[in-house]
Design a protein around this motif. Structure first.
Motif, PDB file in Angstrom:
ATOM      1  N   CYS A 119       0.831  -1.199   0.000  1.00  0.00           N
ATOM      2  CA  CYS A 119       0.000   0.000   0.000  1.00  0.00           C
ATOM      3  C   CYS A 119       0.873   1.260   0.000  1.00  0.00           C
ATOM      4  O   CYS A 119       0.587   2.222  -0.711  1.00  0.00           O
ATOM      5  CB  CYS A 119      -0.931  -0.019   1.216  1.00  0.00           C
ATOM      6  N   TYR A 145       3.734   1.719  -1.269  1.00  0.00           N
ATOM      7  CA  TYR A 145       4.427   1.913  -2.544  1.00  0.00           C
ATOM      8  C   TYR A 145       3.535   2.586  -3.594  1.00  0.00           C
ATOM      9  O   TYR A 145       4.024   3.049  -4.607  1.00  0.00           O
ATOM     10  CB  TYR A 145       4.913   0.567  -3.096  1.00  0.00           C
ATOM     11  N   GLN A 146       2.243   2.608  -3.397  1.00  0.00           N
ATOM     12  CA  GLN A 146       1.305   3.116  -4.401  1.00  0.00           C
ATOM     13  C   GLN A 146       1.109   4.624  -4.264  1.00  0.00           C
ATOM     14  O   GLN A 146       0.792   5.117  -3.178  1.00  0.00           O
ATOM     15  CB  GLN A 146      -0.045   2.410  -4.265  1.00  0.00           C
ATOM     16  N   ARG A 147       1.269   5.339  -5.349  1.00  0.00           N
ATOM     17  CA  ARG A 147       1.078   6.789  -5.335  1.00  0.00           C
ATOM     18  C   ARG A 147      -0.322   7.183  -4.891  1.00  0.00           C
ATOM     19  O   ARG A 147      -0.511   8.193  -4.228  1.00  0.00           O
ATOM     20  CB  ARG A 147       1.328   7.381  -6.730  1.00  0.00           C
ATOM     21  N   GLU A 148      -1.308   6.373  -5.259  1.00  0.00           N
ATOM     22  CA  GLU A 148      -2.688   6.719  -4.927  1.00  0.00           C
ATOM     23  C   GLU A 148      -2.983   6.586  -3.435  1.00  0.00           C
ATOM     24  O   GLU A 148      -4.067   6.949  -2.973  1.00  0.00           O
ATOM     25  CB  GLU A 148      -3.691   5.947  -5.765  1.00  0.00           C
ATOM     26  N   SER A 149      -2.023   6.123  -2.653  1.00  0.00           N
ATOM     27  CA  SER A 149      -2.183   6.049  -1.210  1.00  0.00           C
ATOM     28  C   SER A 149      -1.875   7.390  -0.530  1.00  0.00           C
ATOM     29  O   SER A 149      -1.996   7.511   0.686  1.00  0.00           O
ATOM     30  CB  SER A 149      -1.245   4.979  -0.627  1.00  0.00           C
TER      31      SER A 149
END
Length: 138
Positions: A81, A83-87
């Motif tokens: 989670c 690692y995800q930009r959208e987090s």
């Protein structure tokens, strides 16, 4: 290598750097793209962002979470989670002397499976005209 060949080889190799393409997003296959129906107008709640703000945000995000950054082998669900930009949420504000401040913060409780996560964000000072990061505060 003979010294007479060293300079020409260096010039040729440095010239190759001119042809390097930056990373570009992956595009869907034409069949999938053909299924997309664009609206005549964007919804009333659509947001317009200044190009300089978008550029500053992109530079900060490219440093904070590069598109080619991959999780390590055996990463937990929580780590995946992170690692995800959208987090993350991104906020930008104009500063003095052409500096744009970009704050990247983890969305509250999104990746927190085992309790609160501290220090998962940063604030960037970005020089948009020079396309460079001036400083980072963690």
């Amino acid at each position: 290598m003979k010294s007479g060949l060293f300079l020409p080889v260096c010039l040729v190799l440095s010239g190759c750097a001119l042809f390097h393409r930056g990373s570009r997003p992956v595009h869907a296959p034409p069949e999938e793209a053909a299924r997309i129906q664009f609206p005549l107008d964007l919804p009333e709640d659509a947001q317009t962002l200044a190009g300089s703000m978008v550029t500053a945000m992109q530079l900060a995000l490219d440093d904070f979470r590069p598109l080619d950054l991959k999780p390590h082998k055996g990463a937990t669900e929580e780590e995946l989670c992170l690692y995800q930009r959208e987090s993350y949420d991104v906020t930008a504000a104009a500063g003095p002397e052409g500096v744009t401040f970009v704050q990247i913060t983890l969305k509250p409780q999104l990746c927190e499976k085992q309790g609160p996560i501290m220090d998962m964000g940063a604030t960037y000072a970005v020089d948009v005209k020079g396309r460079r990061i001036l400083a980072i505060q963690h």
